[in-house]
Scaffold this motif. Structure first.
Motif, short mmCIF file in Angstrom:
data_model
loop_
_atom_site.label_atom_id
_atom_site.label_comp_id
_atom_site.label_asym_id
_atom_site.label_seq_id
_atom_site.Cartn_x
_atom_site.Cartn_y
_atom_site.Cartn_z
N ASN A 24 -13.31 -1.27 43.80
CA ASN A 24 -14.04 -2.12 44.75
C ASN A 24 -15.51 -1.70 44.83
OD1 ASN A 24 -11.85 -3.75 45.44
ND2 ASN A 24 -11.15 -2.27 46.95
N ASN A 25 -16.10 -1.45 43.68
CA ASN A 25 -17.51 -1.07 43.54
C ASN A 25 -17.86 0.31 44.11
OD1 ASN A 25 -18.24 -3.49 42.21
ND2 ASN A 25 -18.24 -4.53 44.18
N GLU A 26 -16.85 1.09 44.52
CA GLU A 26 -17.09 2.46 44.99
C GLU A 26 -16.77 3.42 43.85
OE1 GLU A 26 -15.45 5.64 48.32
OE2 GLU A 26 -14.92 3.53 48.53
N VAL A 27 -17.69 4.35 43.56
CA VAL A 27 -17.44 5.32 42.50
C VAL A 27 -16.26 6.21 42.91
CG1 VAL A 27 -18.37 7.26 41.18
CG2 VAL A 27 -19.83 5.28 41.71
N ALA A 28 -15.23 6.21 42.08
CA ALA A 28 -14.01 6.95 42.38
C ALA A 28 -13.80 8.14 41.43
CB ALA A 28 -12.80 6.02 42.29
N VAL A 29 -14.23 7.99 40.18
CA VAL A 29 -14.00 9.02 39.16
C VAL A 29 -15.24 9.13 38.28
CG1 VAL A 29 -12.46 9.84 37.33
CG2 VAL A 29 -11.55 8.34 39.11
N GLU A 46 -27.23 15.28 36.26
CA GLU A 46 -28.45 14.55 35.91
C GLU A 46 -28.60 14.42 34.40
OE1 GLU A 46 -31.09 15.83 39.83
OE2 GLU A 46 -31.23 17.03 38.01
N SER A 47 -28.28 15.49 33.68
CA SER A 47 -28.36 15.47 32.22
C SER A 47 -27.34 14.49 31.63
CB SER A 47 -28.12 16.89 31.67
OG SER A 47 -28.09 16.86 30.26
N ASP A 48 -26.10 14.53 32.13
CA ASP A 48 -25.07 13.61 31.64
C ASP A 48 -25.53 12.16 31.78
OD1 ASP A 48 -23.23 15.57 30.90
OD2 ASP A 48 -22.08 15.42 32.77
N VAL A 49 -26.09 11.84 32.95
CA VAL A 49 -26.51 10.45 33.20
C VAL A 49 -27.72 10.10 32.34
CG1 VAL A 49 -27.40 8.86 34.95
CG2 VAL A 49 -25.49 10.40 35.51
N SER A 50 -28.71 10.98 32.28
CA SER A 50 -29.92 10.65 31.52
C SER A 50 -29.66 10.55 30.02
CB SER A 50 -31.02 11.68 31.80
OG SER A 50 -30.72 12.92 31.21
N LYS A 51 -28.70 11.32 29.51
CA LYS A 51 -28.38 11.26 28.08
C LYS A 51 -27.39 10.15 27.74
CE LYS A 51 -29.21 16.15 27.16
NZ LYS A 51 -28.58 17.46 26.86
N LYS A 71 -20.86 2.69 32.43
CA LYS A 71 -21.80 3.80 32.25
C LYS A 71 -22.43 4.13 33.60
CE LYS A 71 -23.67 4.49 28.29
NZ LYS A 71 -24.42 4.81 27.09
N ALA A 72 -22.55 5.41 33.90
CA ALA A 72 -23.19 5.84 35.14
C ALA A 72 -24.69 5.60 35.04
CB ALA A 72 -22.91 7.31 35.40
N ASN A 73 -25.34 5.41 36.19
CA ASN A 73 -26.79 5.24 36.22
C ASN A 73 -27.39 6.18 37.27
OD1 ASN A 73 -26.83 3.82 38.82
ND2 ASN A 73 -25.84 2.17 37.69
N ALA A 74 -28.70 6.21 37.31
CA ALA A 74 -29.41 7.14 38.20
C ALA A 74 -29.00 6.96 39.66
CB ALA A 74 -30.91 7.00 38.03
N ALA A 75 -28.70 5.73 40.06
CA ALA A 75 -28.30 5.47 41.44
C ALA A 75 -26.95 6.11 41.79
CB ALA A 75 -28.25 3.97 41.70
N ASP A 76 -26.17 6.47 40.77
CA ASP A 76 -24.85 7.07 40.99
C ASP A 76 -24.90 8.60 41.13
OD1 ASP A 76 -23.49 4.57 40.61
OD2 ASP A 76 -23.61 4.86 38.43
N ILE A 77 -26.02 9.22 40.80
CA ILE A 77 -26.06 10.68 40.68
C ILE A 77 -25.62 11.40 41.95
CG2 ILE A 77 -27.63 12.67 40.42
CD1 ILE A 77 -29.03 11.05 38.18
N ASN A 78 -26.10 10.98 43.12
CA ASN A 78 -25.73 11.69 44.35
C ASN A 78 -24.24 11.62 44.63
OD1 ASN A 78 -28.34 12.56 44.81
ND2 ASN A 78 -28.84 10.86 46.17
N ILE A 79 -23.63 10.47 44.47
CA ILE A 79 -22.19 10.36 44.72
C ILE A 79 -21.40 11.11 43.65
CG2 ILE A 79 -21.89 8.10 43.59
CD1 ILE A 79 -19.96 9.40 46.66
#
Length: 173
Positions: free
Chosen positions: A64-69, A50-55, A11-19
């Motif tokens: 390797n811990n880097e957001v790819a998709v 932001e909406s996708d992540v917050s909901k 699951k994505a989190n707020a720290a992922d939003i910029n990437i």
């Protein structure tokens, strides 16, 4: 070739939003270069992410811990899917796949196909019957992925002001 042990679906989190937003912007540009009309009208935008992540709809595939998709998975809710020119395969619970975007750092490595494997495993683990997805007629890359993953063409839906090709894959029989 990416080692499967390096790939994780979460699951994505707020720290992922910029990437995630950066990846979405790369995908918008890729669609434009490919000559696709998809995502060329200001959608999706940062507020969508932001909406996708917050909901709790946002999910990421990391290498390797880097957001790819990035992908948005929405359970049993897509108003546009209630009116289809055609017919869905099922009428039970489903997950909608929206906003698939692959980082330029990982483009062409088969991660979008792998994403669908992770989505299907996750959906099955939730005892949900099927996956539904739509795409633009001119999104050739996604159309090829859906065909290769065994999705059935069900008809057309109107979404974001345009007619889209709609697909479904039944996971639990």
């Amino acid at each position: 070739m990416i080692n499967k042990n390096e790939i994780h679906f979460r699951k994505a989190n707020a720290a992922d939003i910029n990437i995630i937003w950066e990846i979405i912007q790369q995908s918008i540009e890729r669609r434009r270069i490919d000559g696709s009309a998809q995502w060329q009208n200001g959608y999706p935008n940062l507020q969508t992410v932001e909406s996708d992540v917050s909901k709790g709809f946002g999910y990421v595939l990391t290498v390797n811990n880097e957001v790819a998709v990035f992908v948005a998975l929405i359970f049993n809710d897509e108003p546009a899917y209630s009116t289809i020119e055609g017919e869905w395969l099922t009428t039970g619970e489903f997950v909608v796949v929206h906003r698939v975007a692959v980082s330029e750092n990982f483009a062409g490595q088969g991660l979008a196909k792998k994403l669908f494997d992770y989505i299907e495993d996750f959906v099955k683990s939730q005892n949900v019957l099927s996956v539904k997805v739509d795409t633009n007629y001119d999104n050739i890359a996604m159309l090829k992925i859906l065909e290769s993953k065994g999705y059935s063409y069900c008809g057309e839906v109107v979404l974001a002001g345009g007619v889209r090709k709609a697909f479904e894959k039944v996971l639990i029989i």
